[in-house]
Design a protein around this motif. Structure first.
Motif: not given
Length: 325
Positions: A3-23
């Motif tokens: 159960s130990t995964f980083t977001l990068l391990d799971l396929g996280w990319q800048a495209y999704f990061q740009q959709q996050l708000s400060l909250d």
């Protein structure tokens, strides 16, 4: 289960990061859907695995989607997908379109898989397998390359790891890949070889119990769901369904309800072709689009196939209604 995964391990990319708000960054959590069973989504993030019950006020989601939750793992919102095979899979970077270089080589099928992948807004790489058993591999490869001058086409022996080194640029850490191809094209052999490694520190890890997402030895994520394996082209091509409505009506006149239109006595489609009432290529395209699966010599229809027939029948009824008016 690991159960130990980083977001990068799971396929996280800048495209999704740009959709996050400060909250989102300060107070919420990010997770990826790794399975869907009945009315429950299984998700995984840096805080481990958890489940979400599907509710009518939630958007339609699929394996591969990224969602934002609060610290109690309650659903907040769905992030926009970079690519999507509607209701089947999301956020695939590259789709390997698999076709064997034998008697099953089918340029029309490759073309339609390309159209499907482009519609999903994913990148496509055509992988021609069984090159070691084919005498005209380069000729067939040239035919595929003519479909699109920018198309990447590779010829491989799916059983030979060295032969698959050409796919390494698409299998980098954090990239999500999937495979499309007909039965017998070599998908399973290719997956098995890609999952092999001589480095004991790099092993395959299933993301969740379903195995729909797997981390490959290269660090790429293989998205392998039942929906992708059973994908029927007709589900994504309503215009093609409309074009074949007359053939669907005609095949109801076949002597046998399970007629495969391969020379059986009383086949209405073969009779129509012989009398020049139907074009033989149109019939071939229709059979390819429907893509019947044989199981123990019995023709069975998957859910996408059933949707194909329902859509076609709806089109026929609409045409009749229009004519009556």
């Amino acid at each position: 289960m690991d159960s130990t995964f980083t977001l990068l391990d799971l396929g996280w990319q800048a495209y999704f990061q740009q959709q996050l708000s400060l909250d989102d960054l300060e107070s919420n959590r990010i997770a990826r859907i790794c399975a869907f069973n009945s009315n429950q989504y299984e998700l995984v993030g840096e805080f481990g695995f958890f489940s979400l019950e599907s509710h009518s006020d939630m958007p339609n989601m699929a394996v591969g989607d990224w969602v934002v939750t609060d610290t109690e793992n309650r659903f907040l919102r769905l992030l926009e997908a970079s690519s999507a095979f509607e209701s089947i899979a999301s956020n695939i970077d590259t789709v390997f379109l698999i076709c064997a270089l034998n008697q099953d080589f089918n340029l029309t099928l490759i073309k339609r898989y390309l159209e499907l992948t482009h519609e999903a807004q994913a990148d496509a790489v055509v992988v021609l397998t069984k090159a070691d058993t084919c005498d005209d591999a380069m000729e067939k490869r040239a035919q595929v390359e003519k479909l699109d001058p920018l198309l990447i086409v590779e010829t491989v022996n799916a059983l030979d790891a060295n032969s698959l080194s050409c796919l390494a640029p698409f299998l980098k850490k954090g990239k999500t890949v999937a495979l499309l191809g007909a039965v017998g094209s070599g998908k399973s052999a290719l997956i098995n070889t890609l999952m092999q490694t001589t480095d004991s520190n790099k092993t395959q890890r299933n993301i969740g119990e379903s195995g729909s997402l797997k981390i490959m030895p290269s660090g790429a994520i293989l998205l392998d769901t039942a929906g992708m394996r059973e994908l029927q082209l007709a589900e994504f091509d309503s215009s093609a369904i409309a074009n074949f409505a007359d053939i669907i009506v005609l095949e109801k006149q076949c002597r046998f309800s399970d007629c495969r239109h391969e020379g059986e006595p009383g086949c209405a489609l073969k009779a129509a072709v012989k009398s020049n009432r139907l074009d033989e290529q149109r019939v071939a395209d229709f059979l390819l689009l429907r893509n019947e699966d044989n199981d123990d010599d019995q023709v069975t229809k998957s859910k996408p196939q059933e949707k194909f027939y329902r859509s076609a029948q709806s089109d026929i009824r609409a045409r009749k209604h229009s004519s009556a008016e």
